[in-house]
Design an enzyme around this catalytic site. Structure first.
Site, PDB file in Angstrom:
ATOM      1  N   ASP A 296       0.810  -1.219   0.000  1.00 29.70           N
ATOM      2  CA  ASP A 296       0.000   0.000   0.000  1.00 29.70           C
ATOM      3  C   ASP A 296       0.848   1.276   0.000  1.00 29.70           C
ATOM      4  O   ASP A 296       2.026   1.258   0.336  1.00 29.70           O
ATOM      5  CB  ASP A 296      -0.885   0.044   1.260  1.00 29.70           C
ATOM      6  N   HIS A 438       3.714  -2.235   3.142  1.00 31.17           N
ATOM      7  CA  HIS A 438       3.785  -0.910   2.533  1.00 31.17           C
ATOM      8  C   HIS A 438       5.088  -0.792   1.743  1.00 31.17           C
ATOM      9  O   HIS A 438       6.158  -0.962   2.323  1.00 31.17           O
ATOM     10  CB  HIS A 438       3.688   0.178   3.607  1.00 31.17           C
TER      11      HIS A 438
HETATM   12 NI    NI Z   1      -2.623   3.075   3.343  1.00 32.86          NI
END
Ligand code: NI
Length: 471
Positions: A296, A438
């Site tokens: 992400d 991430h």
């Molecule tokens: Ni996010």
């Protein structure tokens, strides 16, 4: 006063003259259809002089295809002989694309002959571009150009160029549109095509396997050289692309009905097949252990690239939920993620909590990000993940692709410690897990290798979110 009006008249008349010249220029250069038709008649139009090969005879060949005229151009220069066939359609953009291909092929050939010509003039050179046209359903055409080239007998080339288009709209349809813009469809096709090429007797020995693996890899562009001929999907490969002289330039033919499950609805064959690309065949290893890695908040121009490299090393596929502002400032990374066969998801425009937004704002966050990504890869994101995993009825009702959260949170954003990435996953791993990471943290990029090595050891296949949820 008198002087001023004199200048006015001069100005106005020069503006008028300029406009006429520019207008004429646009008319002549803008529409290639006009150029071709002028040159194919004996009318001594002024426009004819714009054509570089004005002396070469161009004749119209009979065409049985509605909306397609066929022309044949022959070189007048006996030292540089060539014959090219090309179509003219009702669509300017399509005609330009065709013209560019033909002109490039001619120029390359002419340059090559001129460079070689003083070596041995007794061995003739030749360029021949042939054209085959195939109709599919009511309104689709496949154009197949076959180029054969020899330069003073020293070098020969056989290659293909194909265009599949909608005769009503002029829209060119690539493999991505044909296979419903679905990466897992492409992967199924790629797997099948890879095996099929090795099946005919004597093929395996004459194929460079590592080269073939590369050429058949599931990248959309590797599947764009195709035609639909009599309800059959045909892939064309150039001479020397991966096979030796014995095989030359091979093709692969697959009945459309066999491909029905992975084709976009408008291209599916009406014929029913007993066996299709998705029916399990015996001996095929079906991997039941799968997980989806998700990244992400990117893309980022250093850490995302490092992650892509590591994923390639393990032949793992992942899903990148991109933030619109990040996608906009890192366009080449978005393209790279896409080119390597990963899935791209939408993660809002600037990472706001959507449950606190008006429906108008939610829509804006979604659409703006979608458009940035579409402009880069030619496809809209196929999945959505709300920032912070925060969603409500309003969010899920507005978003028209699957809204996907996760089952394992690595907390990589909190620890920022590469050594903590794996233990977190080990403790929670199970089949069909969706793992949240991430790609903007260096620690995540650094820790990924150990995660993939572990998943491989445990027999997990890393697939995209859509693939995990799809079947
Ligand atoms: Ni996010």
């Amino acid at each position: 006063m008198k002087r001023t009006s004199w200048i006015d008249v001069l100005l106005i008349s020069s503006i008028f003259t300029l406009t006429v010249i520019i207008g004429l220029f646009i008319f002549i250069s803008g529409d290639s259809k006009f150029q071709y038709s002028f040159s194919s008649t004996s009318n001594s139009n002024e426009e004819t002089k714009k054509i570089p090969n004005e002396k070469n005879p161009i004749v119209q060949v009979q065409s049985k295809y509605e909306g397609i005229q066929i022309y044949k151009e022959t070189s007048k220069d006996p030292t540089i002989p060539y014959t090219v066939l090309y179509p003219i359609t009702d669509f300017v953009k399509l005609n330009d694309q065709i013209k560019q291909y033909i002109e490039n092929a001619k120029q390359q050939y002419i340059t090559a002959v001129r460079l070689q010509n003083n070596i041995d003039k007794s061995v003739p050179s030749n360029l021949n571009i042939n054209l085959n046209i195939y109709k599919y359903k009511e309104n689709y055409y496949s154009l197949v150009f076959t180029k054969q080239e020899s330069i003073n007998g020293q070098f020969t080339d056989e290659s293909f160029n194909t265009i599949f288009f909608n005769q009503d709209s002029g829209e060119v349809i690539n493999s991505k549109a044909l296979f419903n813009k679905n990466v897992s469809n492409l992967e199924k096709l790629s797997k099948y095509v890879y095996q099929k090429m090795l099946e005919p007797e004597g093929y395996k020995e004459n194929i460079n396997l590592s080269q073939w693996k590369k050429v058949s890899y599931p990248y959309w562009i590797y599947y764009d050289r195709f035609a639909i001929v009599n309800e059959t999907f045909i892939l064309y490969y150039n001479k020397g692309e991966f096979a030796n002289e014995k095989i030359g330039s091979p093709t692969i033919s697959i009945p459309l009905s066999f491909l029905n499950p992975i084709l976009a609805p408008e291209f599916q064959s009406k014929t029913k097949a007993d066996k299709t690309i998705t029916s399990p065949s015996k001996g095929e290893k079906v991997n039941s252990k799968r997980v989806a890695l998700t990244f992400d908040d990117g893309p980022n121009n250093t850490t995302t690239l490092q992650i892509l490299k590591t994923l390639d090393k393990y032949e793992a596929k992942a899903t990148f939920f991109m933030v619109g502002t990040q996608a906009k400032s890192n366009p080449s990374i978005v393209k790279e993620v896409w080119a390597r066969g990963h899935e791209i998801g939408n993660h809002s425009w600037n990472h706001v909590n959507l449950t606190k937004q008006s429906s108008k704002n939610i829509q804006w966050q979604y659409d703006t990000t979608n458009n940035v990504i579409f402009n880069l890869i030619g496809q809209y994101p196929t999945v959505f993940r709300p920032p912070y995993g925060a969603k409500n009825k309003q969010v899920t009702e507005l978003i028209d692709v699957p809204v996907v959260l996760w089952t394992i949170d690595t907390l990589d954003w909190k620890y920022k410690d590469s050594s903590k990435l794996l233990p977190n996953i080990q403790n929670n791993i199970k089949n069909n897990a969706i793992i949240l990471m991430h790609d903007i943290h260096q620690s995540t990029a650094n820790g990924l290798d150990s995660v993939l090595s572990y998943l491989q050891q445990e027999g997990y296949e890393c697939v995209t979110v859509s693939e995990l949820l799809g079947d």
